[in-house]
Design an enzyme around this catalytic site. Structure first.
Site, PDB file in Angstrom:
ATOM      1  N   HIS A  84     -21.933  -1.176   9.191  1.00 27.33           N
ATOM      2  CA  HIS A  84     -22.827  -0.054   9.481  1.00 27.33           C
ATOM      3  C   HIS A  84     -22.138   1.287   9.213  1.00 27.33           C
ATOM      4  O   HIS A  84     -22.805   2.283   8.942  1.00 27.33           O
ATOM      5  CB  HIS A  84     -23.390  -0.138  10.905  1.00 27.33           C
ATOM      6  CG  HIS A  84     -22.430   0.155  12.002  1.00 27.33           C
ATOM      7  ND1 HIS A  84     -21.743  -0.815  12.698  1.00 27.33           N
ATOM      8  CD2 HIS A  84     -22.043   1.327  12.560  1.00 27.33           C
ATOM      9  CE1 HIS A  84     -21.000  -0.262  13.631  1.00 27.33           C
ATOM     10  NE2 HIS A  84     -21.162   1.048  13.567  1.00 27.33           N
ATOM     11  N   ASP A 130     -21.156  -7.692  10.564  1.00 25.40           N
ATOM     12  CA  ASP A 130     -20.900  -6.249  10.565  1.00 25.40           C
ATOM     13  C   ASP A 130     -19.463  -5.979  10.107  1.00 25.40           C
ATOM     14  O   ASP A 130     -18.617  -5.534  10.879  1.00 25.40           O
ATOM     15  CB  ASP A 130     -21.145  -5.675  11.962  1.00 25.40           C
ATOM     16  CG  ASP A 130     -21.186  -4.152  11.987  1.00 25.40           C
ATOM     17  OD1 ASP A 130     -21.298  -3.552  10.900  1.00 25.40           O
ATOM     18  OD2 ASP A 130     -21.119  -3.585  13.089  1.00 25.40           O
ATOM     19  N   GLY A 220     -18.247   6.961  17.804  1.00 28.39           N
ATOM     20  CA  GLY A 220     -17.178   7.458  16.953  1.00 28.39           C
ATOM     21  C   GLY A 220     -16.076   6.441  16.745  1.00 28.39           C
ATOM     22  O   GLY A 220     -15.207   6.605  15.904  1.00 28.39           O
ATOM     23  N   ASP A 221     -16.101   5.347  17.506  1.00 25.57           N
ATOM     24  CA  ASP A 221     -15.054   4.329  17.404  1.00 25.57           C
ATOM     25  C   ASP A 221     -15.450   3.188  16.467  1.00 25.57           C
ATOM     26  O   ASP A 221     -14.610   2.350  16.117  1.00 25.57           O
ATOM     27  CB  ASP A 221     -14.750   3.735  18.775  1.00 25.57           C
ATOM     28  CG  ASP A 221     -13.957   4.687  19.641  1.00 25.57           C
ATOM     29  OD1 ASP A 221     -13.113   5.412  19.098  1.00 25.57           O
ATOM     30  OD2 ASP A 221     -14.181   4.715  20.857  1.00 25.57           O
ATOM     31  N   SER A 222     -16.708   3.094  16.109  1.00 28.76           N
ATOM     32  CA  SER A 222     -17.176   2.006  15.255  1.00 28.76           C
ATOM     33  C   SER A 222     -16.264   1.818  14.057  1.00 28.76           C
ATOM     34  O   SER A 222     -15.798   2.779  13.462  1.00 28.76           O
ATOM     35  CB  SER A 222     -18.586   2.286  14.752  1.00 28.76           C
ATOM     36  OG  SER A 222     -19.532   2.109  15.759  1.00 28.76           O
TER      37      SER A 222
END
Length: 271
Positions: A84, A130, A220-222
């Protein structure tokens, strides 16, 4: 932020899921300033970390320098991140920032991306797959993380202490961190995670966190790494909020994709 994507908000099985775009609770910015921040989490309940300990931790920005996700070095020419995250910004606008602990500085490397591979079958974080590998333009000068053996289960045993890394929000809806942060979280059993998330798939996902909450990845950590020692076992994917009791973070199970990552990360050979 509700279920961490940690990049965008998704409605799944009646729960508002926020995909984590940058591993570990990280704060996501606005769409105009941060293309992938809709569901990004940041490290919540963690501490400042050092790249001397985790040189493979990197982050992604758009062409304007806005950080939107995390990533992890897997070879001298490639980084792994969440699918993503890879789909959030056009390939020509993605930048990989390596060796920069404090986002306010200009140390380290900033490299463009020449190729994007996305896990076959990916549609959204809650459906699995993902995972993505970005091939950079140039060479990364920092040590890569180790990959688990394909199908390995040892590192995924319940209670195994893992470390999540990222530059995301330090609280659900809070400010983003300027520094790399880390947090220790235990791996959660498949049965427990399935009871927490009806969309959980033990082949492509793994959960980590505390029943009481308080420590987690955030907006923000994805795309950032979940490691045991220096072995990459997870990629920040999604969750329900950041650090909520009974809602551990959900990560991509890297051992399922080891062969794919190795194939995509192989350094290019020119004749």
């Amino acid at each position: 932020m509700s279920v961490k994507s940690r990049r965008s908000l998704l409605l799944a099985s009646g729960a508002l899921l926020a995909v984590a775009a940058v591993a570990v609770p990280v704060v996501v910015g606005t769409a105009s300033a941060d293309p992938a921040s809709a569901n990004q989490p940041r490290i919540v309940g963690g501490d400042k970390a050092s790249l001397s300990d985790h040189p493979y931790a990197v982050y992604l920005t758009d062409s304007g320098g806005n950080q939107f996700c995390g990533a992890v070095i897997v070879s001298s020419t490639a980084v792994a991140t969440a699918a993503h995250c890879a789909k959030a910004v056009a390939k020509q606008d993605v930048r990989v920032v390596a060796g920069r602990e404090d986002k306010r500085t200009d140390v380290g490397q900033v490299l463009g991306v020449s190729k994007v591979w996305i896990g076959k079958g990916y549609s959204d974080p809650t459906q699995g797959d993902d995972i993505a590998v970005l091939t950079v333009r140039g060479q990364l000068d920092y040590r890569p993380a180790q990959l688990p053996k394909s199908g390995d289960t040892a590192a995924y045993r319940e209670g195994t202490q893992a470390t999540v890394l990222g530059w995301g929000r330090i609280a659900d809806g809070g400010d983003r961190s300027d520094y790399l942060r880390s947090a220790q979280v235990p791996v959660v059993s498949d049965n427990t995670c399935r009871s927490d998330y009806s969309v959980y798939d033990q082949k492509t996902m793994v959960c980590a966190g505390y029943e009481k909450g308080g420590i987690d990845a955030c907006q923000g950590d994805s795309g950032g790494p979940l490691v045991v020692g220096d072995t990459l076992i997870g990629i920040v994917s999604f969750g329900d909020g950041c650090g909520k009791p009974g809602k551990p973070g959900v990560y991509t199970r890297v051992s399922t994709y080891t062969a794919d990552i190795e194939a995509q990360a192989k350094p290019r050979v020119f004749g």
